[in-house]
Design an enzyme around this catalytic site. Sequence first.
Site, short mmCIF file in Angstrom:
data_model
loop_
_atom_site.label_atom_id
_atom_site.label_comp_id
_atom_site.label_asym_id
_atom_site.label_seq_id
_atom_site.Cartn_x
_atom_site.Cartn_y
_atom_site.Cartn_z
N LYS A 242 -25.22 119.37 38.02
CA LYS A 242 -24.05 118.98 37.24
C LYS A 242 -22.81 119.23 38.10
O LYS A 242 -22.52 120.36 38.48
CB LYS A 242 -23.98 119.80 35.96
CG LYS A 242 -22.72 119.53 35.15
CD LYS A 242 -22.80 120.13 33.77
CE LYS A 242 -21.49 119.93 33.04
NZ LYS A 242 -21.52 120.47 31.69
N LYS B 239 -25.92 114.66 36.69
CA LYS B 239 -24.75 114.31 35.88
C LYS B 239 -23.49 114.45 36.69
O LYS B 239 -23.34 115.49 37.33
CB LYS B 239 -24.73 115.25 34.67
CG LYS B 239 -23.52 115.12 33.79
CD LYS B 239 -23.54 116.19 32.74
CE LYS B 239 -22.23 116.10 31.99
NZ LYS B 239 -21.99 117.24 31.18
C1 PBG Z 1 -20.31 121.13 28.21
C2 PBG Z 1 -20.56 119.70 28.54
C3 PBG Z 1 -19.70 118.78 29.14
C4 PBG Z 1 -20.37 117.56 29.13
C5 PBG Z 1 -21.61 117.78 28.57
N1 PBG Z 1 -21.72 119.10 28.20
C6 PBG Z 1 -18.31 118.92 29.63
C7 PBG Z 1 -18.00 119.80 30.76
O1 PBG Z 1 -18.85 120.38 31.41
O2 PBG Z 1 -16.80 119.94 31.00
C8 PBG Z 1 -19.81 116.26 29.64
C9 PBG Z 1 -20.31 115.05 28.94
C10 PBG Z 1 -19.49 113.81 29.13
O3 PBG Z 1 -18.49 113.76 29.87
O4 PBG Z 1 -19.87 112.82 28.51
N2 PBG Z 1 -20.42 121.99 29.29
ZN ZN Z 2 -19.60 124.06 28.88
#
Ligand code: PBG
Ligand code: ZN
Length: 322
Positions: free
Chosen positions: A193, A246
């Site tokens: 991520k 992601k």
């Molecule tokens: C929470 C989370 C996020 C997303 C999924 N779970 C945001 C982040 O990490 O700031 C992003 C999902 C999206 O942008 O569609 N940690």
């Molecule tokens: Zn988070």
Amino acid sequence: MIIRPRRLRKNATIRNMVAETAVNPDSLVYPMFVVEGENVKEEIPSMPNQYRFSIDEILKELESCVAVGVKSILLFGIPSYKDEMATSAYDDDGIVQRAVRSIKAKFPDLYVITDVCLCEYMSHGHCGIVKDDGDVDNDPTLELLAKTALSHAEAGADMVAPSDMMDGRVAAIRAKLDENGYQNLPIMAYSAKFASAYYGPFRDAADSAPHFGDRKSYQMDVRNGREALHEVELDLEEGADIVMVKPGLAFLDVLRETAELSNVPVAVYNVSGEYSMVKAAAQQGWINEEAIIRENLIAFKRAGADIIITYHAKEALEKGLV
Ligand code: PBG
Ligand code: ZN
């Protein structure tokens, strides 16, 4: 002699006959936001046609989702209160816990995955406990994540998906679930991520933007592909049942390499900013929206995704784009 690949492109029949890639409609996962209250169906300004639903409204919405063939959702909660220990994340009476109970009661066959993170539930908006010096404290955060995952399991979630990027969280969640009789509940780890600007619209939707600093100490540097594979390996060692990359479109190389390395299924998250860009351009009439959605979903599949998490899921099924 001239070699002619074009011979097999002459008409739709032969093109379809030799098509290498098809997206399995059953592989789409639809992310949804659930909020406290009643009769709430509030459109997210930066994500046209995506909403924050109260529990009664999400139940209505799910009827039409199930009718077009949505098989699985990924649930995010927007709680009624936030504090510095994310108490509402593992509250048995929390928004996700109550939503999961109601959804599974009405739609027992819908596969409900819950996002496990603390940022939506923390007053400061970070994904873990914040120390006095402003740093996120990895190890004490693990206990809260494990408690959150367990409370989702107890509410009836079919799968948990930790998105926090703390080190060791898959092992911590696995241990907690196993101790409590949930040996068969799978974990989908947000493994690679990246600290991406593509999450912007999501943070509006979930009200989870950090109030100070950024997530670069726990999410990955977008320049690092090799490090992403290391994160994937660690999550596999810790017992992840599914690993995720992601965002998707800007990281298709990482997705491809993850698919080659992984001995478990691979998911990709087609995130909020990717969705919003398509919607914005479509609203302007600058792109052919349906063709773009189809092409993007095919790209994920071609790069190696088994599961595609996408805000386009419902419309793609409705309009037969997969
Ligand atoms: C929470 C989370 C996020 C997303 C999924 N779970 C945001 C982040 O990490 O700031 C992003 C999902 C999206 O942008 O569609 N940690
Ligand atoms: Zn988070």
